[in-house]
Motif scaffolding. Structure first.
Motif, PDB file in Angstrom:
ATOM      1  N   LEU A 188      45.268  25.964  40.600  1.00  0.00           N
ATOM      2  CA  LEU A 188      46.231  26.520  40.420  1.00  0.00           C
ATOM      3  C   LEU A 188      46.164  28.203  39.890  1.00  0.00           C
ATOM      4  O   LEU A 188      46.976  28.998  41.263  1.00  0.00           O
ATOM      5  CB  LEU A 188      47.123  26.086  39.785  1.00  0.00           C
ATOM      6  CG  LEU A 188      47.635  24.443  39.521  1.00  0.00           C
ATOM      7  CD1 LEU A 188      47.610  24.543  37.932  1.00  0.00           C
ATOM      8  CD2 LEU A 188      49.196  24.584  39.863  1.00  0.00           C
ATOM      9  N   ASP A 189      44.967  28.666  40.147  1.00  0.00           N
ATOM     10  CA  ASP A 189      44.362  30.000  40.066  1.00  0.00           C
ATOM     11  C   ASP A 189      44.042  30.448  41.168  1.00  0.00           C
ATOM     12  O   ASP A 189      45.238  31.998  41.071  1.00  0.00           O
ATOM     13  CB  ASP A 189      42.952  30.019  39.163  1.00  0.00           C
ATOM     14  CG  ASP A 189      42.640  31.058  38.657  1.00  0.00           C
ATOM     15  OD1 ASP A 189      43.685  32.342  38.805  1.00  0.00           O
ATOM     16  OD2 ASP A 189      41.176  31.429  38.685  1.00  0.00           O
ATOM     17  N   GLU A 190      43.679  29.825  41.883  1.00  0.00           N
ATOM     18  CA  GLU A 190      43.344  30.145  43.391  1.00  0.00           C
ATOM     19  C   GLU A 190      44.685  30.625  43.765  1.00  0.00           C
ATOM     20  O   GLU A 190      44.673  31.845  44.319  1.00  0.00           O
ATOM     21  CB  GLU A 190      42.949  29.370  44.215  1.00  0.00           C
ATOM     22  CG  GLU A 190      41.926  29.871  45.392  1.00  0.00           C
ATOM     23  CD  GLU A 190      40.773  31.200  44.644  1.00  0.00           C
ATOM     24  OE1 GLU A 190      41.002  32.123  45.890  1.00  0.00           O
ATOM     25  OE2 GLU A 190      40.430  31.194  43.779  1.00  0.00           O
ATOM     26  N   ALA A 191      45.459  29.604  44.020  1.00  0.00           N
ATOM     27  CA  ALA A 191      46.925  29.924  44.430  1.00  0.00           C
ATOM     28  C   ALA A 191      47.609  31.265  43.531  1.00  0.00           C
ATOM     29  O   ALA A 191      48.331  31.781  45.079  1.00  0.00           O
ATOM     30  CB  ALA A 191      47.688  28.833  44.343  1.00  0.00           C
ATOM     31  N   ALA A 231      44.832  32.689  34.239  1.00  0.00           N
ATOM     32  CA  ALA A 231      43.451  33.036  33.343  1.00  0.00           C
ATOM     33  C   ALA A 231      42.729  32.154  32.638  1.00  0.00           C
ATOM     34  O   ALA A 231      41.626  31.482  32.360  1.00  0.00           O
ATOM     35  CB  ALA A 231      43.583  33.973  32.294  1.00  0.00           C
ATOM     36  N   SER A 232      43.943  31.551  31.592  1.00  0.00           N
ATOM     37  CA  SER A 232      43.434  30.274  31.990  1.00  0.00           C
ATOM     38  C   SER A 232      43.363  28.842  32.471  1.00  0.00           C
ATOM     39  O   SER A 232      42.509  27.592  30.909  1.00  0.00           O
ATOM     40  CB  SER A 232      45.163  29.430  30.181  1.00  0.00           C
ATOM     41  OG  SER A 232      45.367  29.302  31.228  1.00  0.00           O
ATOM     42  N   ARG A 233      43.122  28.568  33.234  1.00  0.00           N
ATOM     43  CA  ARG A 233      42.853  27.916  34.237  1.00  0.00           C
ATOM     44  C   ARG A 233      42.001  28.185  35.572  1.00  0.00           C
ATOM     45  O   ARG A 233      42.179  27.942  36.792  1.00  0.00           O
ATOM     46  CB  ARG A 233      44.225  27.559  35.462  1.00  0.00           C
ATOM     47  CG  ARG A 233      45.278  26.198  33.905  1.00  0.00           C
ATOM     48  CD  ARG A 233      46.510  26.361  34.488  1.00  0.00           C
ATOM     49  NE  ARG A 233      47.101  25.221  34.216  1.00  0.00           N
ATOM     50  CZ  ARG A 233      47.695  26.093  32.310  1.00  0.00           C
ATOM     51  NH1 ARG A 233      47.309  27.010  32.237  1.00  0.00           N
ATOM     52  NH2 ARG A 233      47.884  24.514  31.951  1.00  0.00           N
ATOM     53  N   ASN A 234      40.854  28.645  34.568  1.00  0.00           N
ATOM     54  CA  ASN A 234      40.036  30.329  36.038  1.00  0.00           C
ATOM     55  C   ASN A 234      38.952  28.808  36.546  1.00  0.00           C
ATOM     56  O   ASN A 234      38.797  27.972  36.452  1.00  0.00           O
ATOM     57  CB  ASN A 234      39.686  31.064  34.613  1.00  0.00           C
ATOM     58  CG  ASN A 234      38.359  31.707  35.931  1.00  0.00           C
ATOM     59  OD1 ASN A 234      38.833  32.484  36.772  1.00  0.00           O
ATOM     60  ND2 ASN A 234      36.475  31.536  35.104  1.00  0.00           N
ATOM     61  N   MET A 282      46.479  33.518  42.505  1.00  0.00           N
ATOM     62  CA  MET A 282      46.017  34.870  42.938  1.00  0.00           C
ATOM     63  C   MET A 282      46.188  35.464  44.341  1.00  0.00           C
ATOM     64  O   MET A 282      46.101  36.861  44.923  1.00  0.00           O
ATOM     65  CB  MET A 282      44.345  35.064  43.027  1.00  0.00           C
ATOM     66  CG  MET A 282      43.870  34.854  41.317  1.00  0.00           C
ATOM     67  SD  MET A 282      44.775  36.278  40.273  1.00  0.00           S
ATOM     68  CE  MET A 282      44.351  37.830  40.731  1.00  0.00           C
ATOM     69  N   ARG A 283      45.782  34.385  45.367  1.00  0.00           N
ATOM     70  CA  ARG A 283      46.005  34.737  46.822  1.00  0.00           C
ATOM     71  C   ARG A 283      47.632  34.838  46.944  1.00  0.00           C
ATOM     72  O   ARG A 283      47.597  35.628  47.890  1.00  0.00           O
ATOM     73  CB  ARG A 283      45.732  33.151  47.224  1.00  0.00           C
ATOM     74  CG  ARG A 283      43.924  32.928  47.601  1.00  0.00           C
ATOM     75  CD  ARG A 283      43.247  33.658  47.997  1.00  0.00           C
ATOM     76  NE  ARG A 283      42.839  35.406  47.212  1.00  0.00           N
ATOM     77  CZ  ARG A 283      42.411  35.271  46.270  1.00  0.00           C
ATOM     78  NH1 ARG A 283      41.321  34.381  46.377  1.00  0.00           N
ATOM     79  NH2 ARG A 283      42.264  36.553  45.725  1.00  0.00           N
ATOM     80  N   THR A 284      48.364  34.398  46.525  1.00  0.00           N
ATOM     81  CA  THR A 284      49.949  34.929  46.413  1.00  0.00           C
ATOM     82  C   THR A 284      50.151  36.311  46.060  1.00  0.00           C
ATOM     83  O   THR A 284      50.608  38.013  46.536  1.00  0.00           O
ATOM     84  CB  THR A 284      50.849  33.777  45.774  1.00  0.00           C
ATOM     85  OG1 THR A 284      50.734  32.576  45.656  1.00  0.00           O
ATOM     86  CG2 THR A 284      52.091  34.634  46.116  1.00  0.00           C
ATOM     87  N   ASN A 285      49.382  36.463  45.408  1.00  0.00           N
ATOM     88  CA  ASN A 285      49.726  38.630  44.660  1.00  0.00           C
ATOM     89  C   ASN A 285      49.289  39.289  45.749  1.00  0.00           C
ATOM     90  O   ASN A 285      49.420  40.157  46.130  1.00  0.00           O
ATOM     91  CB  ASN A 285      47.991  38.547  43.098  1.00  0.00           C
ATOM     92  CG  ASN A 285      49.354  37.655  42.254  1.00  0.00           C
ATOM     93  OD1 ASN A 285      49.785  37.819  42.060  1.00  0.00           O
ATOM     94  ND2 ASN A 285      48.623  37.829  41.229  1.00  0.00           N
ATOM     95  N   ASP A 286      47.760  38.718  46.604  1.00  0.00           N
ATOM     96  CA  ASP A 286      47.508  39.673  47.281  1.00  0.00           C
ATOM     97  C   ASP A 286      48.156  39.525  48.409  1.00  0.00           C
ATOM     98  O   ASP A 286      47.878  40.733  48.719  1.00  0.00           O
ATOM     99  CB  ASP A 286      45.599  38.846  48.107  1.00  0.00           C
ATOM    100  CG  ASP A 286      45.061  39.015  47.232  1.00  0.00           C
ATOM    101  OD1 ASP A 286      44.898  39.713  45.602  1.00  0.00           O
ATOM    102  OD2 ASP A 286      43.783  38.226  47.003  1.00  0.00           O
TER     103      ASP A 286
END
Length: 277
Positions: free
Chosen positions: A104-107, A97-100, A109-113
């Motif tokens: 890095l933020d996108e990576a 969230a601090s790097r919204n 979240m896609r790993t989480n998905d």
């Protein structure tokens, strides 16, 4: 307004089940009516009686004693796996969230998905097959699934809190992002994390039972509800209680923690309660 139990029946029922389970597990650490691992072949496959309240299994082991100790083993796996997932996932989500908007933020979240695309039990089974069976590896495998759940929740909550005036004021005062996260962001999303942890605990109990049923979780001779179900499958026609009692324990535990999670969500977010009424 004060707490009114009739407004939160799920919370009361779920809390009562959770407390009863913890009391039984705690008692099982210090006392059981029989040794849960002692073999007594002359007493095998006895039905419920005054001596053996819920009967004995195919090796003469007391069902009550095994259920009590199994409750402690299930709680241990559930608590540790959820705690690991909570700590790692919250740290990862808050950092993202601090790097919204960044790569890095996108990576993250896609790993989480990708991890969430697989069911919890399937994820745990695949991991335990890779690292080997056992309670410790089951804890690690279930924790891996919990990490993206808490990461997504923590990121969403952190983004909302970061836009509030008190966070902007703290940033203007020169506080670092780490200090802001510890002092302002984490306390404001703690309630949501506790609610999610309760729900994930129910999933962890179910996953541990599934792994033990497949021989990948808690290893014999340590009692496990899932293992008790596996051992009872041969006697379903003649001694159905061997499967009924551990199956009921798993179902009641999952139901209780789901009700507790729903009740806590109503307290933390009244909008969720109004949406269901």
């Amino acid at each position: 307004m004060g707490f009114a139990w009739y407004r939160h029946p799920g919370l009361v029922v779920g809390g009562a089940i959770a407390l009863a389970l913890m009391a039984i597990a705690a008692l099982g650490f210090v006392w059981t009516p029989f040794d849960p691992t002692r073999l007594a072949l002359p007493d095998r496959l006895q039905g419920p009686s005054a001596l053996h309240w819920l009967g004995t299994d195919h090796l003469g082991r007391d069902t009550v004693a095994r259920l009590m100790v199994g409750a402690g083993n299930s709680l241990k796996v559930g608590l540790l796996s959820v705690a690991l997932g909570l700590v790692a996932g919250t740290a990862l989500g808050t950092w993202a969230a601090s790097r919204n908007g960044s790569l890095l933020d996108e990576a993250v979240m896609r790993t989480n998905d990708f991890v969430l695309a697989f069911p919890a039990v399937l994820t745990a089974v695949m991991m335990v097959h890779l690292i080997g069976p056992g309670a410790a590896n089951a804890i690690l495998a279930i924790a891996v699934f919990n990490v993206p759940v808490f990461a997504r929740l923590a990121r969403s909550a952190a983004l909302q809190v970061r836009s509030r005036d008190f966070v902007l004021a703290a940033r203007a005062a020169g506080l670092t992002e780490t200090r802001i996260a510890i002092a302002h962001i984490l306390p404001n999303m703690a309630g949501l994390l506790v609610v999610q942890a309760t729900i994930q605990f129910a999933i962890a109990i179910l996953a541990e039972a599934g792994l033990s049923y497949l021989g990948l979780g808690t290893q014999p001779p340590a009692p496990s509800w899932g293992r008790m179900l596996y051992e009872a499958r041969t006697y379903m026609q003649t001694q159905p209680w061997l499967a009924i009692f551990p199956g009921a324990a798993i179902a009641l535990t999952v139901l209780g923690f789901n009700l507790l999670g729903d009740g806590l969500r109503d307290l933390v977010d009244p909008r969720a309660r109004r949406a269901r009424t």
